[in-house]
Design an enzyme around this catalytic site. Structure first.
Site, PDB file in Angstrom:
ATOM      1  N   ASP A  51       0.856  -1.182   0.000  1.00 40.48           N
ATOM      2  CA  ASP A  51       0.000   0.000   0.000  1.00 40.48           C
ATOM      3  C   ASP A  51       0.895   1.237   0.000  1.00 40.48           C
ATOM      4  O   ASP A  51       1.708   1.409   0.908  1.00 40.48           O
ATOM      5  CB  ASP A  51      -0.894  -0.028   1.252  1.00 40.48           C
ATOM      6  CG  ASP A  51      -1.887   1.118   1.274  1.00 40.48           C
ATOM      7  OD1 ASP A  51      -2.027   1.807   0.245  1.00 40.48           O
ATOM      8  OD2 ASP A  51      -2.513   1.323   2.332  1.00 40.48           O
ATOM      9  N   ASP A  79      -3.017   2.378  -6.051  1.00 42.10           N
ATOM     10  CA  ASP A  79      -1.840   2.372  -5.166  1.00 42.10           C
ATOM     11  C   ASP A  79      -1.769   1.159  -4.243  1.00 42.10           C
ATOM     12  O   ASP A  79      -1.102   1.204  -3.226  1.00 42.10           O
ATOM     13  CB  ASP A  79      -1.788   3.676  -4.360  1.00 42.10           C
ATOM     14  CG  ASP A  79      -2.754   3.674  -3.186  1.00 42.10           C
ATOM     15  OD1 ASP A  79      -3.863   3.116  -3.336  1.00 42.10           O
ATOM     16  OD2 ASP A  79      -2.407   4.225  -2.132  1.00 42.10           O
ATOM     17  N   GLU A  80      -2.463   0.099  -4.603  1.00 40.83           N
ATOM     18  CA  GLU A  80      -2.417  -1.116  -3.775  1.00 40.83           C
ATOM     19  C   GLU A  80      -2.297  -2.358  -4.641  1.00 40.83           C
ATOM     20  O   GLU A  80      -2.899  -2.418  -5.716  1.00 40.83           O
ATOM     21  CB  GLU A  80      -3.725  -1.259  -2.983  1.00 40.83           C
ATOM     22  CG  GLU A  80      -3.825  -0.405  -1.748  1.00 40.83           C
ATOM     23  CD  GLU A  80      -5.158  -0.648  -1.050  1.00 40.83           C
ATOM     24  OE1 GLU A  80      -5.432  -1.808  -0.689  1.00 40.83           O
ATOM     25  OE2 GLU A  80      -5.919   0.321  -0.890  1.00 40.83           O
TER      26      GLU A  80
HETATM   27 MG   LIG Z   1      -2.444   4.108   0.098  1.00 36.55          MG
END
Ligand SMILES: [Mg+2]
Length: 436
Positions: free
Chosen positions: A18, A110-111
């Site tokens: 993350d 973003d993961e």
């Molecule tokens: Mg994040």
């Protein structure tokens, strides 16, 4: 009644990555002068869409209105979101993860999840050390930080990556699940919405451990299939498979230019499109990406837009490779006598340019040569300003001044072009062609 959840430490190893304050971290990576400063993105929407850790430390939260931010926190830098660049960083992140494991799920911009089961021997280190290597690689290549969680299932890995942020690295082994869940509130569990949490609380549950200590039949009766899956996942049983499909839709670079007054001059309009292409290629090369497809669109001064698309035989981010295609597409679209007000180029199907393969009938020497030229042009433009060196038809951009045609275009242009070349001691570039 509390039974041991797991005996074995790593029957399976799932890693969750993350990014920390992703959008603002990207902004800080591109503009190092923003590092260490409170910045937010979302200026175009009027609300905070992301805040840097410096801004978060001041008390700025997502979805706060910009007027409130401006009033309470003067000095905070507000930026427009640049989703195209964020997507490119995202793409690079996933590419890095694929170097560590072929099984990667691009969960969001973003993961990501990564199945690293059995890869300790390949990487000569423990699972947590694989996480550490990923963090170091991302930091080195993208200049952003990520938090990593590693455990036996996706749900546990996701809990682990949230546990410590930023730059956190948390591993939950089989025998530690019990303790970890004891300290995990129900609302932190992936898949438990506010309604589910209040329902579980009505049954006297407080923590994730309380939930998994109930019999599986109880979870099924109360929450159905989803309840069973979460129950299994939290016990370290792998219920959610990784979706390894590579998402391609977001990976594109677009460059457009609106010009006033509109123009029916074929050379001028083509020069605008070519300039868009140069900017798009420059951006692609900056992030080591190559495109598989190009779209050219022209907008008339009646706001009618036409476009045409073409696939390349080989991914590329070199203007010299693409220009002939662009010219062909342009001829197809451009109507004599029609006035145009905007050109747009989209480079799509972006991929890591290290994967490039030469076409069957292509001369590799020529390809490598044009790569060298492209790199040289990039270097010059970086040092002396964007578009210091450009494709010859770009000269037509200077044909007009305040909407009026210049008289002695030719002389002026040759002098400018030559002086740049002489100054830099560059050989003449032999990719000049006419648009007629
Ligand atoms: Mg994040």
């Amino acid at each position: 009644m509390t039974e041991q959840i797991m005996i074995e430490s790593w029957p399976r190893a799932i890693l969750h990555v993350d990014c920390d304050s992703f959008f603002t971290s990207v902004e800080q990576a591109i503009n190092p002068e923003l590092k260490g400063k409170p910045i937010i993105t979302g200026a175009e929407r009027g609300i905070v869409s992301a805040a840097s850790c410096e801004a978060k430390a001041l008390g700025i939260k997502r979805a706060m209105s910009l007027s409130e931010v401006a009033e309470k926190f003067p000095g905070v830098i507000m930026l427009q979101s640049d989703y195209e660049t964020y997507s490119i960083f995202s793409k690079r992140l996933f590419d890095i993860l694929r170097r560590f494991s072929p099984m990667v799920e691009e969960y969001s911009i973003d993961e990501a999840f990564c199945d690293i089961t059995g890869l300790r021997r390949v990487h000569h280190c423990s699972y947590p050390d694989i996480g550490k290597k990923i963090q170091e690689t991302v930091q080195k290549e993208l200049d952003i930080t990520v938090s990593v969680g590693i455990s036996l299932s996706k749900s546990l890995a996701k809990l682990a990556s949230k546990y410590r942020k930023p730059k956190g690295l948390t591993a939950i082994r089989g025998r530690e699940i019990h303790t970890f869940l004891k300290n995990t509130d129900l609302q932190k569990v992936w898949g438990f919405g506010p309604n589910t949490v209040s329902l579980l609380q009505k049954h006297g549950l407080k923590t994730a451990l309380d939930f998994v200590n109930k019999p599986i039949e109880w979870a099924e009766k109360l929450l159905g299939k989803i309840g069973v899956e979460i129950w299994m996942e939290l016990r370290g049983q792998y219920a959610y498979k990784l979706n390894e499909e590579e998402k391609k839709t977001y990976a594109s670079i677009s460059k457009a230019k609106t010009f006033t007054p509109s123009s029916s001059d074929v050379d001028y309009v083509y020069a605008q499109a070519l300039r868009n292409l140069e900017s798009a290629c420059m951006k692609a090369r900056r992030y080591n990406l190559a495109a598989n497809k190009i779209t050219l669109s022209l907008r008339t001064d009646e706001f009618h837009t036409t476009g045409v698309e073409m696939k390349f035989s080989r991914p590329t981010a070199m203007v010299m490779d693409i220009a002939p295609t662009l010219k062909m597409l342009f001829r197809e679209l451009f109507k004599n006598g029609q006035k145009y007000r905007q050109t747009q180029i989209v480079l799509a199907g972006l991929q890591d340019d290290t994967e490039n393969q030469f076409g069957l009938f292509e001369d590799p020497v020529k390809v490598v040569k044009s790569e060298h030229i492209s790199n040289a042009i990039d270097e010059i433009n970086e040092r002396f300003g964007k578009h210091t060196v450009f494709m010859a038809p770009g000269l037509y951009l200077q044909r007009y001044f305040n909407g009026r045609k210049r008289k002695s275009l030719r002389n002026q242009l040759v002098i400018k072009g030559e002086s740049v070349r002489q100054h830099l001691r560059l050989p003449l570039l032999n990719y000049i062609f006419s648009t007629r």
